[in-house]
Design a protein around this motif. Structure first.
Motif, PDB file in Angstrom:
ATOM      1  N   VAL A 265      57.863  86.021   2.348  1.00 15.72           N
ATOM      2  CA  VAL A 265      58.544  84.970   1.601  1.00 15.72           C
ATOM      3  C   VAL A 265      60.021  85.334   1.464  1.00 15.72           C
ATOM      4  O   VAL A 265      60.366  86.416   0.994  1.00 15.72           O
TER       5      VAL A 265
ATOM      6  N   ASP B 140      63.192  84.132  -0.473  1.00 12.98           N
ATOM      7  CA  ASP B 140      63.553  83.277  -1.603  1.00 12.98           C
ATOM      8  C   ASP B 140      64.769  82.417  -1.257  1.00 12.98           C
ATOM      9  O   ASP B 140      65.813  82.923  -0.841  1.00 12.98           O
TER      10      ASP B 140
ATOM     11  N   ASP C 250      66.626  78.556  -2.642  1.00  8.70           N
ATOM     12  CA  ASP C 250      66.565  77.491  -3.643  1.00  8.70           C
ATOM     13  C   ASP C 250      66.491  76.124  -2.968  1.00  8.70           C
ATOM     14  O   ASP C 250      67.505  75.530  -2.599  1.00  8.70           O
TER      15      ASP C 250
ATOM     16  N   SER D 160      59.493  74.200   1.064  1.00  7.35           N
ATOM     17  CA  SER D 160      59.474  75.438   1.834  1.00  7.35           C
ATOM     18  C   SER D 160      59.362  75.150   3.323  1.00  7.35           C
ATOM     19  O   SER D 160      58.657  74.227   3.742  1.00  7.35           O
TER      20      SER D 160
ATOM     21  N   ASN E 156      56.984  73.059  -2.380  1.00  9.64           N
ATOM     22  CA  ASN E 156      56.749  74.440  -2.820  1.00  9.64           C
ATOM     23  C   ASN E 156      55.368  74.625  -3.446  1.00  9.64           C
ATOM     24  O   ASN E 156      54.728  75.661  -3.244  1.00  9.64           O
TER      25      ASN E 156
ATOM     26  N   LYS F 139      60.802  78.376  -2.317  1.00  8.45           N
ATOM     27  CA  LYS F 139      60.290  78.905  -3.581  1.00  8.45           C
ATOM     28  C   LYS F 139      58.837  78.495  -3.750  1.00  8.45           C
ATOM     29  O   LYS F 139      58.478  77.764  -4.691  1.00  8.45           O
TER      30      LYS F 139
ATOM     31  N   THR G 297      54.945  78.435  -4.670  1.00  7.07           N
ATOM     32  CA  THR G 297      54.121  78.969  -5.761  1.00  7.07           C
ATOM     33  C   THR G 297      52.787  79.445  -5.183  1.00  7.07           C
ATOM     34  O   THR G 297      52.292  78.897  -4.217  1.00  7.07           O
TER      35      THR G 297
END
Length: 433
Positions: free
Chosen positions: A250, A252, A254, A258, A328, A428, A430
């Protein structure tokens, strides 16, 4: 007026079924080999010159030099400035293209028969006597730096870059052909001449021509255009060792959505099982709305707008890759579905309809690629780069038609490894670590 005429000719160039192509293998008096398809109905010729090695032949610690050199080749040559060269090309209604990738540096040319000799003379200046003026190098360097900066803020570029690095590490495949801001800033005018000598040599060159030119005329053209290139270039790079391992990376970033790139080891066209894998890939992820992944990830669950897979047959490594974008909060679920479908496909269980639909599309779409002299010249060059026989065009569809369910099952069990899939996620997401 002559530019408008050429545009019309581009639209009217050779467009024939693949089977109708008569490929001649030409050798000039100087020993330069080429493939030729004659088509004298339109006074126009397309030429493709490709050099094996491409940007992978960058000198140590000078990543990006061959890309910068390629982009600067037509920025002045001989006694012509960049502006003079562009004006001469325009005046002849010729069109030259200079491009480079991981494996190949390619020069394309399109020329009217009436001024072919002048167009060849002009192109020869770029190939044999480029100026690489400092002002031109600096200007193109600025353009490359802008691309590097833009890619640093592009999630798609970041995903591809990260996947490549995880797959190939310090091998040239593991980094961008653009280089880095620091490596490009350090390149000098002298590096451009060195880069040209490394890659643009006759020992790694393939040539194809399509259009209004005979074998005898092509032989004379090749000796004049390419005869003064160096005989040998830099040593070819070593094969890339695929370092992918199953799991998820992953990065990161913003963004509300994704970007995901995934892959595992693949298969090359020199493998007897390639066409079975090609058909399997069409069923699994390359078939648009008829593919399994599109059906399961988009249609049934609404986790993405689109998902695709493709076989990547690079000269020095073979991978089976894919990609998609997802919200995300849905990315983790989408990844799980991909892995589940990969594992299901690995059993080799496909339906008769899936097999028939895949083969019908792959064989039916193939002739559509042969829709112009330039496209055909590119196909012929690609065949030579891949060491294919000249009759491949005539046998390719038969090889696809010959693929059976048993072939697909064997290849699926041999190649597809759901636990080996590496997912690179930029965003980002989840539920992912």
């Amino acid at each position: 007026m002559i530019r408008l005429l050429l545009a019309g000719l581009f639209a009217l160039t050779l467009s024939v079924p693949a089977r109708a192509l008569d490929i001649q293998q030409v050798t000039s008096e100087g020993g330069i080999k080429a493939w030729l398809v004659e088509a004298h109905d339109i006074p126009f010729t397309a030429l493709r010159i490709s050099f094996k090695g491409g940007a992978s032949l960058d000198a140590p610690n000078k990543r990006g030099e061959i890309n910068l050199m390629t982009a600067t080749l037509e920025e002045g040559a001989g006694d012509m400035s960049a502006q003079d060269f562009a004006a001469a090309e325009e005046g002849l209604a010729a069109n030259f293209g200079f491009d480079v990738g991981d494996d190949t540096l390619t020069i394309s040319a399109r020329m009217l028969s009436e001024n072919r000799d002048q167009a060849v003379d002009l192109l020869r200046q770029a190939l044999i006597n480029p100026r690489f003026d400092q002002s031109a190098v600096d200007r193109v360097r600025g353009q490359v730096q802008a691309i590097i900066a833009s890619n640093a803020q592009d999630p798609n570029a970041l995903a591809s870059k990260t996947f490549a690095h995880e797959a190939f590490g310090d091998h040239p495949y593991g980094s961008s052909i653009n280089g880095t801001a620091d490596s490009v800033a350090a390149l000098t005018r002298e590096d451009m001449f060195d880069a040209k000598a490394r890659v643009m040599a006759k020992d790694r060159m393939v040539v194809s021509a399509v259009g209004d030119i005979t074998a005898a005329q092509l032989g004379l053209m090749l000796d004049h255009l390419l005869g003064d290139l160096p005989a040998t270039g830099a040593d070819m790079p070593a094969p890339a060792k695929l370092a992918l391992a199953g799991g998820t990376t992953v990065v990161d970033f913003d963004t509300p959505q994704s970007v995901v790139v995934f892959g595992q080891a693949g298969i090359g066209m020199d493998d007897p099982d390639f066409f079975a894998a090609f058909v399997l890939n069409q069923i699994l992820g390359a078939g648009g709305f008829s593919s399994r992944l599109m059906d399961e990830v988009r249609e049934k669950r609404g986790l993405t707008y689109g998902i695709y897979t493709y076989l990547v047959d690079q000269d020095l490594a073979k991978t089976w890759q894919g990609g998609f974008s997802s919200a995300n909060d849905k990315t983790a679920e989408a990844i799980k579905v991909v892995k589940d479908q990969w594992a299901k496909a690995a059993t080799g269980d496909i339906t008769d309809k899936e097999l028939t639909d895949a083969k019908t599309y792959l064989t039916g779409a193939y002739p559509l690629r042969f829709d112009g002299n330039g496209q055909i010249a590119g196909i012929l060059a690609g065949m030579q780069l891949s060491d294919m026989p000249a009759d491949y065009i005539n046998t390719r569809n038969a090889k696809i038609d010959a693929v059976t369910k048993d072939d697909v099952a064997r290849v699926a069990k041999r190649l597809l490894k759901a636990d080996d899939l590496r997912f690179v996620v930029v965003g980002k997401p989840t539920g992912l670590e």
